[in-house]
Design a protein around this motif. Sequence first.
Motif, PDB file in Angstrom:
ATOM      1  N   MET A  89       0.838  -1.194   0.000  1.00  0.00           N
ATOM      2  CA  MET A  89       0.000   0.000   0.000  1.00  0.00           C
ATOM      3  C   MET A  89       0.877   1.251   0.000  1.00  0.00           C
ATOM      4  O   MET A  89       1.759   1.385   0.848  1.00  0.00           O
ATOM      5  CB  MET A  89      -0.909   0.002   1.223  1.00  0.00           C
ATOM      6  CG  MET A  89      -1.860   1.196   1.278  1.00  0.00           C
ATOM      7  SD  MET A  89      -3.090   1.175  -0.049  1.00  0.00           S
ATOM      8  CE  MET A  89      -4.123  -0.174   0.523  1.00  0.00           C
ATOM      9  N   PRO A  90       0.683   2.160  -0.946  1.00  0.00           N
ATOM     10  CA  PRO A  90       1.493   3.374  -0.967  1.00  0.00           C
ATOM     11  C   PRO A  90       1.190   4.261   0.233  1.00  0.00           C
ATOM     12  O   PRO A  90       0.193   4.061   0.930  1.00  0.00           O
ATOM     13  CB  PRO A  90       1.086   4.058  -2.279  1.00  0.00           C
ATOM     14  CG  PRO A  90      -0.261   3.511  -2.593  1.00  0.00           C
ATOM     15  CD  PRO A  90      -0.286   2.121  -2.058  1.00  0.00           C
ATOM     16  N   ALA A  91       2.074   5.208   0.454  1.00  0.00           N
ATOM     17  CA  ALA A  91       1.862   6.140   1.561  1.00  0.00           C
ATOM     18  C   ALA A  91       0.544   6.886   1.370  1.00  0.00           C
ATOM     19  O   ALA A  91       0.063   7.055   0.249  1.00  0.00           O
ATOM     20  CB  ALA A  91       3.023   7.134   1.629  1.00  0.00           C
ATOM     21  N   ALA A  92      -0.029   7.305   2.473  1.00  0.00           N
ATOM     22  CA  ALA A  92      -1.321   7.998   2.403  1.00  0.00           C
ATOM     23  C   ALA A  92      -1.213   9.228   1.504  1.00  0.00           C
ATOM     24  O   ALA A  92      -0.286  10.023   1.620  1.00  0.00           O
ATOM     25  CB  ALA A  92      -1.774   8.398   3.806  1.00  0.00           C
ATOM     26  N   LEU A  93      -2.161   9.356   0.603  1.00  0.00           N
ATOM     27  CA  LEU A  93      -2.173  10.491  -0.312  1.00  0.00           C
ATOM     28  C   LEU A  93      -2.752  11.710   0.393  1.00  0.00           C
ATOM     29  O   LEU A  93      -3.816  11.631   1.016  1.00  0.00           O
ATOM     30  CB  LEU A  93      -3.010  10.164  -1.552  1.00  0.00           C
ATOM     31  CG  LEU A  93      -2.552   8.956  -2.371  1.00  0.00           C
ATOM     32  CD1 LEU A  93      -3.529   8.682  -3.510  1.00  0.00           C
ATOM     33  CD2 LEU A  93      -1.168   9.203  -2.936  1.00  0.00           C
ATOM     34  N   VAL A  94      -2.040  12.824   0.312  1.00  0.00           N
ATOM     35  CA  VAL A  94      -2.536  14.055   0.914  1.00  0.00           C
ATOM     36  C   VAL A  94      -3.598  14.635  -0.007  1.00  0.00           C
ATOM     37  O   VAL A  94      -3.315  15.006  -1.149  1.00  0.00           O
ATOM     38  CB  VAL A  94      -1.398  15.073   1.117  1.00  0.00           C
ATOM     39  CG1 VAL A  94      -1.935  16.350   1.721  1.00  0.00           C
ATOM     40  CG2 VAL A  94      -0.326  14.470   2.005  1.00  0.00           C
TER      41      VAL A  94
END
Length: 235
Positions: A89-94
Amino acid sequence: LQAAASYFEVIRWESRLATAKLNEAEHLRLLELIDRRVKSEISPVADRTLTAARYQQAISERIQFTRSLDEARIALENAVGENVGSTEMPAALVWQAKPDPEAVEVALNYSAERRKMLQQIEVAQAQIEINKAAWQPTVMVGVRRAAGNVPLGIDKEKAFVSLQFSPGPGLSAKSTVESAVSRLENAKSSVAVLDKQLEYRLKSSVSELKALVAQVEPAKALSEATMEVVDSYLR
């Protein structure tokens, strides 16, 4: 867009498969527990039959999720053109919600497909001007000067204006202009349709995102409550 959707589909099925494997293991543990209770004549045989059926259902679900994961991985490999290894899972998208008009404007300006269509409109407009120029008469101004001796009464230098009109066979130049205008109108219509589609997709995605975010906390609470009930039954 296709690659991004396929990537998250792979992650989703990996997560569901992990849950399915855990579910299968829990049903096996429950089946073993019921087996012991049946042998001790604490539980009826019907309980074992029901538990065995649920265990087989868990196995079937795990097999189905494995197949869905394989299909999602194949779709991702086709989208990116190379083999796909492990995913995470990629880092949380801002992301911050913008008012609808502003968000729609950003989406329209960012769309590469829309920019391509706008360039096609510019090309069509330029083509119309070129074709109109070909349809109009050509005016030429020139000066003619004779070298050497000239006969008496003939001007040695003379200016003249020439008008030339070439409409082409069957007034083809006029038809070309009308065709270019038609292409321009089609290009403008295509942009208008795309604008509506982008606006709908944007608003629909934002609405879906908000709904999913709102479901996270209730889902966590339900999961925790369910685990407490399961633990209580096991005790």
